[in-house]
Design an enzyme around this catalytic site. Structure first.
Site, PDB file in Angstrom:
ATOM      1  N   THR A  73       0.855  -1.189   0.000  1.00  0.00           N
ATOM      2  CA  THR A  73       0.000   0.000   0.000  1.00  0.00           C
ATOM      3  C   THR A  73       0.892   1.240   0.000  1.00  0.00           C
ATOM      4  O   THR A  73       0.694   2.176  -0.786  1.00  0.00           O
ATOM      5  CB  THR A  73      -0.926  -0.003   1.234  1.00  0.00           C
ATOM      6  OG1 THR A  73      -1.723  -1.180   1.186  1.00  0.00           O
ATOM      7  CG2 THR A  73      -1.815   1.232   1.266  1.00  0.00           C
ATOM      8  N   SER A 201       5.074  -6.901  -1.910  1.00  0.00           N
ATOM      9  CA  SER A 201       4.782  -7.060  -0.488  1.00  0.00           C
ATOM     10  C   SER A 201       5.226  -8.434  -0.011  1.00  0.00           C
ATOM     11  O   SER A 201       5.027  -9.426  -0.723  1.00  0.00           O
ATOM     12  CB  SER A 201       3.265  -6.922  -0.308  1.00  0.00           C
ATOM     13  OG  SER A 201       2.931  -6.978   1.047  1.00  0.00           O
ATOM     14  N   ALA A 202       5.807  -8.498   1.199  1.00  0.00           N
ATOM     15  CA  ALA A 202       6.341  -9.784   1.679  1.00  0.00           C
ATOM     16  C   ALA A 202       5.249 -10.768   2.081  1.00  0.00           C
ATOM     17  O   ALA A 202       5.395 -11.976   1.888  1.00  0.00           O
ATOM     18  CB  ALA A 202       7.266  -9.534   2.876  1.00  0.00           C
ATOM     19  N   CYS A 328      -9.498  -6.401   1.705  1.00  0.00           N
ATOM     20  CA  CYS A 328      -9.585  -4.981   2.058  1.00  0.00           C
ATOM     21  C   CYS A 328     -11.009  -4.465   1.977  1.00  0.00           C
ATOM     22  O   CYS A 328     -11.355  -3.499   2.622  1.00  0.00           O
ATOM     23  CB  CYS A 328      -8.722  -4.156   1.121  1.00  0.00           C
ATOM     24  SG  CYS A 328      -7.138  -4.882   0.877  1.00  0.00           S
TER      25      CYS A 328
HETATM   26  C1  LIG Z   1      -3.104  -6.218  -5.572  1.00  0.00           C
HETATM   27  C2  LIG Z   1      -2.785  -5.729  -4.192  1.00  0.00           C
HETATM   28  N1  LIG Z   1      -2.242  -4.518  -4.032  1.00  0.00           N
HETATM   29  C3  LIG Z   1      -1.924  -4.041  -2.817  1.00  0.00           C
HETATM   30  C4  LIG Z   1      -2.167  -4.774  -1.685  1.00  0.00           C
HETATM   31  C5  LIG Z   1      -1.783  -4.190  -0.348  1.00  0.00           C
HETATM   32  O1  LIG Z   1      -0.582  -4.738   0.107  1.00  0.00           O
HETATM   33  P1  LIG Z   1      -0.099  -4.543   1.625  1.00  0.00           P
HETATM   34  O2  LIG Z   1      -0.978  -5.415   2.441  1.00  0.00           O
HETATM   35  O3  LIG Z   1       1.333  -4.994   1.626  1.00  0.00           O
HETATM   36  O4  LIG Z   1      -0.214  -3.098   1.958  1.00  0.00           O
HETATM   37  C6  LIG Z   1      -2.748  -6.051  -1.798  1.00  0.00           C
HETATM   38  C7  LIG Z   1      -3.076  -6.887  -0.638  1.00  0.00           C
HETATM   39  O5  LIG Z   1      -3.692  -6.581   0.284  1.00  0.00           O
HETATM   40  C8  LIG Z   1      -3.052  -6.537  -3.089  1.00  0.00           C
HETATM   41  O6  LIG Z   1      -3.602  -7.734  -3.264  1.00  0.00           O
END
Ligand SMILES: Cc1ncc(COP(=O)(O)O)c(C=O)c1O
Length: 400
Positions: A73, A201-202, A328
């Site tokens: 994010t 993202s990890a 989300c």
């Molecule tokens: C396509 C996508 N983008 C962004 C994110 C956000 O990643 P993070 O949880 O590392 O902030 C996610 C997962 O939640 C995702 O699936």
């Protein structure tokens, strides 16, 4: 039946090998990677450098093109807002993105619109694929950035990034991709993909939560980014804040592990996904496959069961972790905007179930999930007057 986790697009468990790599930095190796005056700091910095090389190896880029962040994010925000701020003074105030993007891309774009930027949201076809010609047509002299998701977190569709990369080259726009769901699982060579920026993202690749990275191209062309978090000047001033050393070590290790098992895992997990898909398509009527049938993540299946409300269905399957959309947005009961963007009607979008397979799933689990879902769908349909009418051959629309 033991509880079964099949929601790997939302997050993945920490691989024990990743935990082992992180462990020293959660315990005795607690140094601050910016401490230059003692061995604790030096060892922390060495660990961060090693992780940077592991991530750079997965991306086929230089280590200094990797900026560690607190997750994708943040990486998406840095990419989109950072490019917008850096290119604005060149008269570039336009962004092209897609209607199916994750909220981590859509929200920053909407925030920029409120500040006077213009954003074009291109359509997708019924499989969720962006048409490169439409992207090209949307580009003007003022376009700073194209941002298109690599692989979709709900419907699994993979976008034609290389074609978009050629368009970016020809027009001088910067190409960013939200690479979260495909990074490391697929060949993530940024030269082959033709991208200038990639968020990753990890915790989607069996690493820890709260850590990610942004790839920022430094040569041919050098991409300018304005930092969005200012402070101690870490990460070459692009992302201030004390580095999350154990998290970064975990991200590096998780990326490296994929380098070793990528093809084997793709084959094995892909076969499990195919088995689940074929069983459901064979044994359940009025079922629709969502997303692209071929150009899709190998671990991803998304289907709509007509006459079934997916939220109610999932409530009856409490020992199986599935999802009706992205984690989300699953707190709200709104239809998935990605499914609606494919032209699907609201009721089918409300019937969508996402199966996200992963490293730990087995054939036995796939068969158990298939039979539990088949039974649950049948039970839900027994309660549906519309289904009953359809079964008896009553034309629902005509009788209204
Ligand atoms: C396509 C996508 N983008 C962004 C994110 C956000 O990643 P993070 O949880 O590392 O902030 C996610 C997962 O939640 C995702 O699936």
């Amino acid at each position: 039946m033991h509880p079964i986790y099949m929601d790997h697009h939302a997050t993945t468990p920490l691989d024990p090998r990743v935990l082992d790599a992180m462990m020293p930095y959660l315990t005795h190796e607690f140094g601050n990677a910016s401490s230059r005056t003692h061995p604790w700091g030096w060892r922390a910095e060495e660990a961060v450098d090693a992780a940077r090389q592991q991530v750079a190896a997965a991306l086929n880029c230089r280590p200094d093109e990797v900026v560690f962040t607190g997750g994708a994010t943040e990486s998406n925000n840095l990419a989109i807002k950072g490019v917008a701020a850096a290119y604005r003074d060149r008269g570039k105030n336009h962004i092209v993105t897609a209607k199916v993007e994750h909220s981590a891309v859509l929200e920053p774009c909407q925030a920029l619109e409120r500040q006077g930027f213009a954003v074009t949201y291109v359509d997708v076809d019924r499989f969720g694929v962006v048409d490169p010609d439409e992207v090209r047509a949307a580009i003007t002299d003022e376009t700073a950035l194209i941002s298109v998701i690599w692989a979709h977190n709900e419907i699994g569709t993979i976008q034609p990034l290389a074609e978009l990369g050629r368009i970016a080259d020809e027009t001088g726009a910067v190409l960013h991709t939200d690479g979260v769901q495909a990074f490391a699982k697929y060949d993530s060579d940024v030269e082959k993909l033709g991208v200038d920026l990639m968020a990753l993202s990890a915790h989607k690749i069996y690493g820890p939560k709260g850590v990610g990275a942004l790839y920022i191209r430094k040569r041919r062309p050098r991409i300018r980014i304005q930092p969005q978090i200012e402070g101690g000047g870490q990460e070459r001033k692009l992302r201030s804040g004390t580095l999350n050393v154990p998290g970064i070590v975990g991200l590096g290790k998780a990326a490296e592990l994929y380098g070793e098992c990528r093809d084997e895992e793709r084959e094995r997990v892909g076969a499990l996904r195919d088995r689940l898909r074929d069983t459901l398509l064979d044994r359940v009527g009025y079922i629709h496959l969502n997303g692209h049938p071929i150009e899709r993540l190998y671990n991803s299946l998304n289907v709509s069961f007509e006459f079934v409300e997916s939220e109610s269905l999932l409530m009856t399957l409490r020992d199986i972790a599935l999802s009706s959309g992205s984690a989300c947005t699953s707190a709200s009961l709104e239809s998935s905007s990605a499914l609606l963007a494919t032209g699907m009607d609201d009721s089918l979008a409300h019937s969508a179930v996402r199966f996200g397979l992963g490293r730990g799933n087995t054939v036995e689990e796939v068969d158990a999930v298939a039979s539990a879902v088949i039974d649950a769908v049948a039970r839900q349909r027994e309660l549906s007057p519309l289904y009953e009418m359809k079964r008896r051959g009553v034309d629902v629309m005509a009788s209204e």
